[in-house]
Design an enzyme around this catalytic site. Structure first.
Site, PDB file in Angstrom:
ATOM      1  N   ASN A   1      -1.306   6.493  17.098  1.00  0.00           N
ATOM      2  CA  ASN A   1      -2.281   6.481  18.184  1.00  0.00           C
ATOM      3  C   ASN A   1      -2.697   7.890  18.597  1.00  0.00           C
ATOM      4  O   ASN A   1      -3.798   8.085  19.112  1.00  0.00           O
ATOM      5  CB  ASN A   1      -1.729   5.682  19.366  1.00  0.00           C
ATOM      6  N   GLU A   2      -1.824   8.863  18.341  1.00  0.00           N
ATOM      7  CA  GLU A   2      -2.236  10.246  18.616  1.00  0.00           C
ATOM      8  C   GLU A   2      -3.369  10.634  17.660  1.00  0.00           C
ATOM      9  O   GLU A   2      -4.358  11.255  18.061  1.00  0.00           O
ATOM     10  CB  GLU A   2      -1.055  11.208  18.442  1.00  0.00           C
TER      11      GLU A   2
ATOM     12  N   GLU B   1      -8.773  -1.268   8.228  1.00  0.00           N
ATOM     13  CA  GLU B   1      -7.480  -1.487   8.859  1.00  0.00           C
ATOM     14  C   GLU B   1      -7.587  -1.334  10.369  1.00  0.00           C
ATOM     15  O   GLU B   1      -7.102  -2.144  11.131  1.00  0.00           O
ATOM     16  CB  GLU B   1      -6.456  -0.503   8.277  1.00  0.00           C
TER      17      GLU B   1
ATOM     18  N   SER C   1       1.665   6.871   2.356  1.00  0.00           N
ATOM     19  CA  SER C   1       2.591   7.842   2.939  1.00  0.00           C
ATOM     20  C   SER C   1       3.570   8.386   1.917  1.00  0.00           C
ATOM     21  O   SER C   1       3.996   7.692   0.998  1.00  0.00           O
ATOM     22  CB  SER C   1       3.382   7.187   4.069  1.00  0.00           C
TER      23      SER C   1
ATOM     24  N   GLN D   1       0.828  -1.209   0.000  1.00  0.00           N
ATOM     25  CA  GLN D   1       0.000   0.000   0.000  1.00  0.00           C
ATOM     26  C   GLN D   1       0.860   1.256   0.000  1.00  0.00           C
ATOM     27  O   GLN D   1       1.866   1.340   0.689  1.00  0.00           O
ATOM     28  CB  GLN D   1      -1.040   0.017   1.121  1.00  0.00           C
ATOM     29  N   GLY D   2       0.397   2.214  -0.782  1.00  0.00           N
ATOM     30  CA  GLY D   2       1.156   3.448  -0.939  1.00  0.00           C
ATOM     31  C   GLY D   2       0.340   4.677  -0.589  1.00  0.00           C
ATOM     32  O   GLY D   2      -0.282   5.304  -1.453  1.00  0.00           O
TER      33      GLY D   2
HETATM   34  C1  LIG Z   1       6.190  -0.686  10.283  1.00  0.00           C
HETATM   35  C2  LIG Z   1       5.515   0.358   9.478  1.00  0.00           C
HETATM   36  C3  LIG Z   1       4.854   0.003   8.330  1.00  0.00           C
HETATM   37  C4  LIG Z   1       4.240   0.963   7.537  1.00  0.00           C
HETATM   38  N1  LIG Z   1       3.629   0.569   6.373  1.00  0.00           N
HETATM   39  C5  LIG Z   1       3.104   1.512   5.557  1.00  0.00           C
HETATM   40  C6  LIG Z   1       2.544   1.147   4.299  1.00  0.00           C
HETATM   41  O1  LIG Z   1       2.503  -0.030   3.944  1.00  0.00           O
HETATM   42  N2  LIG Z   1       2.079   2.112   3.485  1.00  0.00           N
HETATM   43  C7  LIG Z   1       2.080   3.427   3.864  1.00  0.00           C
HETATM   44  O2  LIG Z   1       1.615   4.245   3.097  1.00  0.00           O
HETATM   45  N3  LIG Z   1       2.600   3.818   5.052  1.00  0.00           N
HETATM   46  C8  LIG Z   1       3.115   2.879   5.901  1.00  0.00           C
HETATM   47  N4  LIG Z   1       3.668   3.259   7.115  1.00  0.00           N
HETATM   48  C9  LIG Z   1       3.740   4.677   7.423  1.00  0.00           C
HETATM   49  C10 LIG Z   1       2.748   5.117   8.480  1.00  0.00           C
HETATM   50  O3  LIG Z   1       1.461   5.152   7.949  1.00  0.00           O
HETATM   51  C11 LIG Z   1       3.211   6.474   8.971  1.00  0.00           C
HETATM   52  O4  LIG Z   1       4.416   6.269   9.645  1.00  0.00           O
HETATM   53  C12 LIG Z   1       2.229   7.145   9.881  1.00  0.00           C
HETATM   54  O5  LIG Z   1       1.080   7.553   9.188  1.00  0.00           O
HETATM   55  C13 LIG Z   1       2.854   8.360  10.588  1.00  0.00           C
HETATM   56  O6  LIG Z   1       3.450   9.211   9.677  1.00  0.00           O
HETATM   57  P1  LIG Z   1       4.968   9.695   9.896  1.00  0.00           P
HETATM   58  O7  LIG Z   1       5.782   8.485  10.100  1.00  0.00           O
HETATM   59  O8  LIG Z   1       5.295  10.611   8.805  1.00  0.00           O
HETATM   60  O9  LIG Z   1       4.960  10.453  11.282  1.00  0.00           O
HETATM   61  P2  LIG Z   1       4.528  11.963  11.545  1.00  0.00           P
HETATM   62  O10 LIG Z   1       3.211  12.221  10.924  1.00  0.00           O
HETATM   63  O11 LIG Z   1       5.648  12.850  11.206  1.00  0.00           O
HETATM   64  O12 LIG Z   1       4.315  11.924  13.102  1.00  0.00           O
HETATM   65  C14 LIG Z   1       5.407  11.972  14.036  1.00  0.00           C
HETATM   66  C15 LIG Z   1       4.814  12.101  15.421  1.00  0.00           C
HETATM   67  O13 LIG Z   1       3.997  13.277  15.495  1.00  0.00           O
HETATM   68  C16 LIG Z   1       2.695  12.972  15.898  1.00  0.00           C
HETATM   69  N5  LIG Z   1       1.710  13.799  15.230  1.00  0.00           N
HETATM   70  C17 LIG Z   1       1.623  14.123  13.916  1.00  0.00           C
HETATM   71  N6  LIG Z   1       0.527  14.842  13.664  1.00  0.00           N
HETATM   72  C18 LIG Z   1      -0.117  14.973  14.836  1.00  0.00           C
HETATM   73  C19 LIG Z   1      -1.336  15.596  15.235  1.00  0.00           C
HETATM   74  N7  LIG Z   1      -2.140  16.218  14.376  1.00  0.00           N
HETATM   75  N8  LIG Z   1      -1.679  15.492  16.528  1.00  0.00           N
HETATM   76  C20 LIG Z   1      -0.883  14.854  17.427  1.00  0.00           C
HETATM   77  N9  LIG Z   1       0.255  14.274  17.116  1.00  0.00           N
HETATM   78  C21 LIG Z   1       0.639  14.322  15.835  1.00  0.00           C
HETATM   79  C22 LIG Z   1       2.512  11.516  15.490  1.00  0.00           C
HETATM   80  O14 LIG Z   1       1.483  10.898  16.249  1.00  0.00           O
HETATM   81  C23 LIG Z   1       3.883  10.948  15.759  1.00  0.00           C
HETATM   82  O15 LIG Z   1       3.982  10.627  17.102  1.00  0.00           O
HETATM   83  C24 LIG Z   1       4.274   2.319   7.924  1.00  0.00           C
HETATM   84  C25 LIG Z   1       4.925   2.676   9.100  1.00  0.00           C
HETATM   85  C26 LIG Z   1       5.542   1.712   9.875  1.00  0.00           C
HETATM   86  C27 LIG Z   1       6.236   2.133  11.123  1.00  0.00           C
END
Ligand SMILES: Cc1cc2nc3c(=O)[nH]c(=O)nc-3n(C[C@H](O)[C@H](O)[C@H](O)COP(=O)(O)OP(=O)(O)OC[C@H]3O[C@@H](n4cnc5c(N)ncnc54)[C@H](O)[C@@H]3O)c2cc1C
Lengths: 350, 388
Positions: free
Chosen positions: B371-372, B243, B128, B125-126
């Site tokens: 979880n946030e 999901e 992010s 899945q794409g």
């Molecule tokens: C093992 C793993 C598998 C994954 N697989 C996929 C996949 O198959 N396809 C895909 O598309 N993505 C995938 N992801 C990506 C995942 O969906 C993102 O990591 C997730 O949505 C968080 O985005 P980010 O990592 O950019 O963190 P950020 O959005 O940068 O967040 C960093 C921190 O800030 C907090 N934060 C951000 N915004 C807010 C807000 N509005 N309020 C409070 N806190 C906030 C977050 O909760 C987090 O603690 C995967 C991630 C992991 C770890």
């Protein structure tokens, strides 16, 4: 496999809810608790009787509605939500359960009949609770003595009042001497009766705790929508939101455990005690977190007598160790979980 | 309320148990984040599919068994009980498939679902992107319509299993100049198209469990558009619902870990009981795994009566992910000085699952919406609290 309530059970719950919304407003309850000696209102008891609640558990043969633990577990969440004192569940649910299990027909028909008519209050004395609530205004006190069941009227026992932080609770230290005259059931039959009573009471406390948790969550959410700081409702701040969300999560995962325990009570279960105690622990966790977080959301207002939140917080604190404290319930879970023949893992839940 | 399994349900359990006992590989397969492990898992999926077991809830004509949610729970219980291999194509089978069934054309369903069931096609899945994590509506990768094709440009990241997967589904900005959740389209494409570069990213355990994907004028036929052009956001939200809701993490998974944790505690009882906090944590983990199971059965029963999953699904995701962390943290503290040993270390025999599981559990509160973000959703949509 169907882990949901029947429409009829839900409808009855909804009817009781509507009744309590109208009749059990916080200001009404406060008046009973703060301005009367007993903390109880005969008019309120009459209305509750008219709703059928005092007759709910009484077998049909004695004029009651003969409903079971699953019906109670729904209703008692409403009772908790609306802050109705726990004397209702101890009398109409746990107490009636004890009396109905006795063999003495004359005794049974007298007291079950009076319960149906709303003309009896029952109090229960059991070693899990060092003090007995509502003993003074009880018409009958059911007492544990070495697994025997005894019954006495308040004038037959010494009563020492001990006020609780929960303004609704009138607690008494009892001083009494068991005798042939007070004994209504021997230990051989009494053991099972008391065991079931303890489990029922624990489920009842759990149900009230979930109701309390929901009430405090609602109060926290409402207050934080109204109160403004920095030009915005405080409920728009994430720190407040997340504290409320955490309560919602706890409630969401306490309720099914509670409902499962009530089912186990109603239908019998090899690990009934563990199921009941698990429910009790999960529900208490939700209520205590709700108290903590809802108070924080209220700021100084949460520290006042005036805000209604206190009524529900104090009930939660009081119930936390009622009919078994945390240690008691943890030990019961541990006994089942760590037993040599424990059945755990996928596929063992039902 | 009736908490007894029916005759048919018991029969189904027995059949599944019998088949798994006969077919589950006796030694664990290599990790599906290695090339040989991926291939071995793909073969296992094909074997499952031969019985309709790879996608039990799907209709029979698409390769499933037409099972209801209770039967799905039973299947999962048996699957985890048997210690069967991880599901290499879960992105496809559990997440994309329900979306395809709801929004796909008949032609798309016929083209994609049967091959997904057998894992001839595996899916990544794409969503992010480097600039669009929690804020998924900030997606910038584009899909420009040119006749019967979309031309894709941009970058995706963190795409699980994309290193070895065959297909990708994801969201792309198809209306130029659009912003936020407007103008996005849900597009499916093979990962071997010209112009696609997949760059593996090593995870905490050192294996390439996810990848970056670069798109350079990639041409995708327009019949790979799922739902209407510009309707991608709504459709993606449905996928996110599945999901967080039920299908991603069945309770059996956590019951298995909880049971293993109890066994680990029992095996180290003398040492453990010197610290009462451990016993307490083990009990709490088992209780929470039961609670998650009960809650799922309750949800399945409600859905059977016609209810729909709502914002309360976000409570699930928080609950299971935090439970999983707590279980593995507890195991690590029981293992003490052996906890840090890599799975292949000679002295890690019999305990390899814990370190692996611990690392993966820490991703749980991040993926599938952090979880946030889930707490925001609960507060705003379930509790009706004011938006910031
Ligand atoms: C093992 C793993 C598998 C994954 N697989 C996929 C996949 O198959 N396809 C895909 O598309 N993505 C995938 N992801 C990506 C995942 O969906 C993102 O990591 C997730 O949505 C968080 O985005 P980010 O990592 O950019 O963190 P950020 O959005 O940068 O967040 C960093 C921190 O800030 C907090 N934060 C951000 N915004 C807010 C807000 N509005 N309020 C409070 N806190 C906030 C977050 O909760 C987090 O603690 C995967 C991630 C992991 C770890």
């Amino acid at each position: 496999m169907n882990f949901s309530f029947d429409d009829q059970q839900v409808q009855f719950r909804d009817a009781v809810r509507s009744f309590l919304v109208v009749q059990a407003a916080p200001e009404v309850l406060r008046e009973h608790w703060e301005t009367t000696d007993s903390g109880r209102s005969p008019e309120m008891r009459q209305k509750i009787t008219e709703q059928g609640l005092t007759a709910l558990s009484v077998p049909e043969a004695y004029g009651g509605l003969q409903q079971g633990d699953l019906d109670w577990v729904l209703l008692l969440q409403e009772v908790g939500y609306h802050g109705i004192p726990d004397s209702l569940s101890d009398a109409a649910y746990v107490g009636v359960g004890i009396v109905a299990a006795l063999e003495d027909e004359a005794f049974k028909s007298e007291w079950l009949g009076r319960m149906c008519e709303g003309k009896a209050r029952l109090a229960i004395s059991h070693p899990l609770n060092p003090l007995v609530h509502d003993a003074q205004i009880a018409d009958l006190i059911l007492l544990w003595h070495n697994d025997e069941v005894h019954a006495a009227t308040p004038d037959q026992v010494g009563l020492e009042l001990n006020p609780s932080i929960d303004a609704s609770r009138r607690l008494y230290k009892l001083d009494w001497t068991p005798s042939d005259a007070t004994r209504v059931c021997d230990a051989a039959s009494g053991k099972a009766i008391w065991a079931q009573a303890v489990n029922r009471a624990a489920v009842a406390v759990g149900a009230q705790m979930v109701g309390l948790a929901q009430r405090m969550l609602d109060l926290g959410v409402d207050y934080s929508a109204q109160r403004k700081q920095f030009g915005k409702p405080i409920g728009s701040f994430q720190a407040i939101k997340h504290q409320m969300a955490d309560i919602a999560v706890k409630i969401e995962f306490a309720r099914p455990v509670l409902h499962r325990a009530a089912y186990a009570l109603q239908h019998g279960d090899a690990t009934l005690e563990a199921k009941v105690s698990h429910a009790r622990l999960a529900c208490a966790e939700a209520a205590l977190l709700a108290a903590r977080n809802a108070m924080q959301a209220h700021g100084a207002m949460g520290y006042t007598w005036e805000a209604d939140l206190q009524m529900f917080m104090k009930r939660a604190w009081a119930l936390e160790s009622f009919w078994g404290d945390r240690l008691f319930h943890k030990q019961r879970v541990a006994q089942a979980l760590f037993a040599a023949d424990a059945q755990i893992g996928p596929g063992t839940t039902f | 309320m009736d908490l007894n399994y029916t005759q048919e349900q018991q029969q189904f359990r027995a059949t599944v148990r019998g088949w798994l006992e006969a077919h589950v590989p006796s030694a664990p397969l290599p990790s599906f984040d290695t090339e040989e492990g991926f291939a071995a898992h793909r073969q296992w999926e094909a074997k499952l599919a031969s019985q309709g077991y790879s996608a039990v809830t799907w209709p029979k004509d698409l390769g499933g068994l037409g099972a209801d949610l209770i039967e799905w729970l039973i299947f999962e219980e048996e699957y985890w009980r048997a210690g069967a291999p991880g599901r290499v194509n879960q992105n496809g089978i559990f997440l994309l498939a329900p979306t395809l069934m709801e929004y796909g054309t008949a032609e798309q369903k016929a083209r994609f679902l049967p091959r997904m069931a057998t894992s001839e096609d595996t899916w990544a899945q794409g969503w992010s992107e480097p600039g669009a994590g929690s804020d998924m509506a900030a997606i910038r990768s584009t899909a420009r319509r040119e006749g019967d094709e979309f031309v894709i440009n941009g970058q995706k990241i963190w795409s699980t299993r994309a290193v070895y997967a065959d297909w990708l589904f994801g969201l792309f900005r198809s209306e130029s100049g659009s912003s936020r959740h407007h103008g996005l389209s849900f597009i499916l494409m093979p990962l071997d198209l010209p112009g696609i570069t997949v760059r593996p990213i090593r995870q905490l355990n050192g294996l390439p469990g996810f990848a970056e994907i670069f798109f350079d004028n990639v041409r995708v036929p327009a019949n790979n558009l799922l739902g209407g052009e510009g309707e991608g956001w709504r459709i993606a939200m449905a996928t996110a619902g599945f999901e967080r809701g039920l299908m991603l993490r069945s309770p059996a998974r956590f019951q298995k870990t909880a049971a293993d944790l109890v066994a680990l505690y029992q095996a180290n009882r003398e040492r453990c009981d010197a610290d009462p906090a451990i016993r307490d944590a083990v009990m709490k983990c088992w209780m929470d795994a039961e609670a998650y199971t009960l809650a799922t059965y309750a949800t399945a029963s409600r859905l059977a009566k016609g209810a729909k999953i709502g914002a309360e699904a976000s409570t699930n995701k928080i609950f299971w992910s935090e439970l999983d962390v707590k279980m593995h943290e507890t195991a690590m503290s029981i293992l003490g000085a052996r906890a840090e040993l890599m799975p292949h270390a000679p002295r890690a025999e019999g305990i390899a699952q814990w370190l692996d599981g611990f690392l993966f559990s820490l991703a749980g509160p991040i993926y599938a919406g952090t979880n946030e973000i889930q707490r925001n959703i609960i507060a705003e949509r379930m509790l009706g609290m004011p938006r910031a």
